[in-house]
Design a protein around this motif. Structure first.
Motif, PDB file in Angstrom:
ATOM      1  N   LYS A  99       7.527  -4.148   9.429  1.00 12.37           N
ATOM      2  CA  LYS A  99       6.403  -3.920  10.338  1.00 12.37           C
ATOM      3  C   LYS A  99       5.426  -2.876   9.765  1.00 12.37           C
ATOM      4  CE  LYS A  99       8.285  -6.586  13.466  1.00 12.37           C
ATOM      5  NZ  LYS A  99       8.898  -5.996  14.672  1.00 12.37           N
ATOM      6  N   TRP A 100       4.146  -3.186   9.901  1.00 13.61           N
ATOM      7  CA  TRP A 100       3.091  -2.239   9.518  1.00 13.61           C
ATOM      8  C   TRP A 100       2.854  -1.223  10.629  1.00 13.61           C
ATOM      9  CZ3 TRP A 100       1.183  -1.914   4.769  1.00 13.61           C
ATOM     10  CH2 TRP A 100       1.302  -3.024   3.921  1.00 13.61           C
ATOM     11  N   ALA A 102       0.376   0.843  13.132  1.00 11.71           N
ATOM     12  CA  ALA A 102      -0.912   0.627  13.803  1.00 11.71           C
ATOM     13  C   ALA A 102      -1.704   1.920  13.709  1.00 11.71           C
ATOM     14  CB  ALA A 102      -0.693   0.242  15.259  1.00 11.71           C
ATOM     15  N   PRO A 108      -1.796  -4.438  13.689  1.00 11.76           N
ATOM     16  CA  PRO A 108      -1.416  -5.546  12.810  1.00 11.76           C
ATOM     17  C   PRO A 108      -0.949  -6.760  13.611  1.00 11.76           C
ATOM     18  CG  PRO A 108       0.234  -3.807  12.746  1.00 11.76           C
ATOM     19  CD  PRO A 108      -0.920  -3.264  13.513  1.00 11.76           C
ATOM     20  N   SER A 109      -1.295  -7.948  13.100  1.00  8.79           N
ATOM     21  CA  SER A 109      -0.898  -9.187  13.781  1.00  8.79           C
ATOM     22  C   SER A 109       0.273  -9.863  13.079  1.00  8.79           C
ATOM     23  CB  SER A 109      -2.079 -10.156  13.825  1.00  8.79           C
ATOM     24  OG  SER A 109      -2.425 -10.604  12.512  1.00  8.79           O
ATOM     25  N   ASP A 116      -0.063  -8.962   0.837  1.00  8.27           N
ATOM     26  CA  ASP A 116      -0.259  -7.517   0.712  1.00  8.27           C
ATOM     27  C   ASP A 116       0.026  -7.034  -0.710  1.00  8.27           C
ATOM     28  OD1 ASP A 116      -0.767  -7.251   3.556  1.00  8.27           O
ATOM     29  OD2 ASP A 116       1.381  -7.593   3.819  1.00  8.27           O
ATOM     30  N   SER A 186      -1.982  -2.747   3.117  1.00  8.91           N
ATOM     31  CA  SER A 186      -2.102  -3.898   4.005  1.00  8.91           C
ATOM     32  C   SER A 186      -3.387  -4.666   3.731  1.00  8.91           C
ATOM     33  CB  SER A 186      -2.075  -3.451   5.464  1.00  8.91           C
ATOM     34  OG  SER A 186      -2.500  -4.498   6.320  1.00  8.91           O
ATOM     35  N   GLU A 188      -4.398  -7.190   5.494  1.00 13.24           N
ATOM     36  CA  GLU A 188      -5.013  -7.459   6.796  1.00 13.24           C
ATOM     37  C   GLU A 188      -5.839  -6.254   7.256  1.00 13.24           C
ATOM     38  OE1 GLU A 188      -3.774  -9.115  11.224  1.00 13.24           O
ATOM     39  OE2 GLU A 188      -2.349  -7.853  10.118  1.00 13.24           O
ATOM     40  N   TYR A 189      -5.323  -5.063   7.072  1.00 15.72           N
ATOM     41  CA  TYR A 189      -6.073  -3.842   7.419  1.00 15.72           C
ATOM     42  C   TYR A 189      -7.347  -3.763   6.583  1.00 15.72           C
ATOM     43  CZ  TYR A 189      -6.816   1.249   8.094  1.00 15.72           C
ATOM     44  OH  TYR A 189      -7.335   2.497   8.380  1.00 15.72           O
ATOM     45  N   THR A 209       4.085   0.960   5.669  1.00 10.79           N
ATOM     46  CA  THR A 209       5.311   0.458   6.298  1.00 10.79           C
ATOM     47  C   THR A 209       6.410   1.511   6.259  1.00 10.79           C
ATOM     48  OG1 THR A 209       6.057  -0.478   4.195  1.00 10.79           O
ATOM     49  CG2 THR A 209       4.809  -1.946   5.663  1.00 10.79           C
TER      50      THR A 209
END
Length: 534
Positions: A99-100, A102, A108-109, A116, A186, A188-189, A209
């Motif tokens: 898990k990342w 937040a 994060p989704s 990554d 990340s 996504e980030y 993480t």
């Protein structure tokens, strides 16, 4: 919660403007009296280590890491890996359900995956990557190590597999991936911040993480972290981790005695014996995997002349430096690697202290009346140098005896690093703590031609006979062949004298007796994940 923890937390909170602890009044808070502010929070950009390794280790994970207290490479975000028979292809199977963190403006989704890993390395490698130039685009480790030429491809066959293909074998490659610059960011980030028009937040407000996540940072005062509740290794024993930034070693010691912090780095050597007698404290120690040195900028006159560099090696009394600065906690350095690393050549002789021979060499080089130079000194304590300003004064006095007038220069630490990386200095004090226990991490990373172009080679020394040896040593896994190549390189280094090698220092870590689980690293880092307070 013990009163010592309350006092420590209260002191750190005052520095941060009375920030409330994340876990409430009874949270378990650990305060680390750090020696300085970090250069930044993205490990891709920095090599100094000031507050940085601990910050990086708290927030980020890497594909592989070093086993605590050793230089053995073990899985982290990678569950396993394979290496092809020709040494060119490294395939990593990734851990699932990692898990990342937040942060403000980003939730994060998805979990960590191969996207990554690709983002992390392609950003540093490819100049056309949308994040390559963000935050200045200076990837000092990646470039100094020649990774841009080494990598052929980085791809992801599926969401949980990553493959690195190299252009030639690279013996230290796996250990290199355990270094801080390879910490996974990340993707996504990054994309979310790019769409928001603030891509630099990826580097300024870290999302990782790791076992702790950033809460707040006040430069030159405090950094606050809290435990990541979904850390894949299990939640940390500590609720809150606070870095109370305290540059003065005497003040750090006073805070440690008062219970305002639990652990401090880099004590004054003169204080260690008193610390050991304090029933409230304990002091761990170990031989450091480090080197302190004085570098000559070989791109500037008169230091482009080997005779001048050799003369200054003869002009300075190393024994006096070690007695006055290290106070028994340092051993004279002859080679650019510490004697604890394999391939160290004990047969190489150091330059003696011989001012008369120094004057003769200076005259031979055309400087019979000496010359003027600068002598840059770090403003902070480092594992390899407990007092750079005092050391510079000792060197300055010795140089004056052979007609060399040295002007001592210093800057705030981040500025010092930037300016010396850019080659503004003529001479400068610096040092290194090993990242991975491989000779390459000293001999190529600090003295190779790649590093002369990209900053970690502060002597800016590019000498092909030397460089050919250390590059060849990277390309074979035969330890005997590598050892012979590195020994030849050490002999050339000593003859060419781009540095005055000073000392390898012993490391001390004073802490409160209630601290349990802290383990010193031979690589000089600080890992707070296994730490607890009793």
């Amino acid at each position: 919660m013990r009163r010592g923890w309350l006092a420590a937390a209260a002191a750190a909170m005052a520095l941060a403007g009375a920030l409330a602890p994340s876990g409430g009044a009874w949270s378990k808070t650990f305060v680390f009296c750090s020696e300085g502010s970090p250069e930044g929070f993205n490990p891709q950009f920095y090599t100094s280590g000031t507050s940085f390794d601990a910050s990086s280790r708290a927030v980020y994970n890497r594909l592989v890491e070093f086993e605590r207290g050793t230089t053995k490479v073990v899985p982290s975000l990678a569950e396993s890996w394979t290496i092809s028979a020709d040494g060119l292809t490294y395939t990593f199977t990734l851990r699932r359900d990692v898990k990342w963190h937040a942060t403000k403006g980003f939730t994060p989704s998805r979990a960590f995956n191969a996207e990554d890993v690709a983002f992390t390395f392609l950003r540093q490698w490819k100049t056309d990557h949308p994040f390559h130039a963000v935050s200045g685009g200076k990837y000092e480790y990646f470039n100094s190590m020649g990774l841009g030429r080494l990598l052929k491809t980085v791809d992801k066959p599926d969401d949980y597999t990553v493959r690195f293909v190299l252009n030639q074998p690279e013996a230290p490659f796996l250990a290199d991936l355990a270094m801080a610059f390879a910490s996974i960011l990340s993707a996504e980030y990054g994309e979310a911040m790019r769409r928001a028009g603030t891509p630099e937040k990826v580097d300024l407000e870290p999302v990782g993480t790791g076992p702790f996540q950033l809460v707040a940072y006040q430069k030159d005062a405090v950094i606050r972290y809290r435990a990541h509740p979904d850390y894949f290794g299990g939640r940390a024993k500590l609720d809150d981790l606070v870095f109370a930034i305290t540059p003065d070693a005497a003040v750090r010691y006073a805070k440690l005695r008062a219970g305002e912090c639990h652990l401090m780095p880099y004590p004054n050597p003169a204080d260690v014996e008193q610390m050991r007698k304090d029933p409230a404290l304990k002091v761990d120690s170990q031989e450091g995997l480090n080197i302190g040195y004085w570098a000559f900028n070989t791109e500037k006159k008169p230091f482009d002349d080997r005779r001048v560099r050799q003369a200054l090696n003869l002009a300075v009394d190393k024994r006096a430096i070690i007695e006055a600065i290290y106070l028994g906690a340092g051993a004279a350095a002859t080679n650019p690697i510490p004697p604890t690393i394999w391939s160290y050549d004990a047969a190489i002789k150091d330059y003696p202290y011989d001012p008369e021979a120094a004057r003769k060499l200076l005259a031979e080089a055309g400087y019979a009346n000496g010359f003027e130079t600068d002598l840059w000194a770090m403003p902070v304590q480092r594992p390899y140098n407990p007092n750079a300003r005092r050391m510079a004064e000792v060197i300055q006095a010795d140089l004056a005896k052979v007609g060399v007038k040295a002007r001592i220069v210093t800057y705030e630490w981040a500025e010092y690093l930037k300016r010396t990386k850019d080659g503004e200095h003529q001479t400068m004090l610096m040092g290194w703590t090993g990242d991975n226990g491989d000779p390459d991490n000293f001999l190529h990373t600090l003295l190779g031609c790649d590093a002369a172009k990209d900053g970690t080679n502060r002597a800016r020394w590019c000498y092909k006979p030397y460089d050919d040896l250390v590059v060849a040593a990277k390309q074979t896994t035969d330890v005997e062949k590598r050892t012979e190549l590195y020994r030849q390189a050490q002999a050339i280094f000593k003859q060419e004298a781009p540095w005055y090698t000073i000392a390898h220092s012993v490391q001390f870590k004073p802490m409160r007796k209630e601290v349990v689980g802290f383990k010193m690293s031979p690589l000089g880092g600080h890992d707070f994940y296994p730490v607890d307070l009793q």
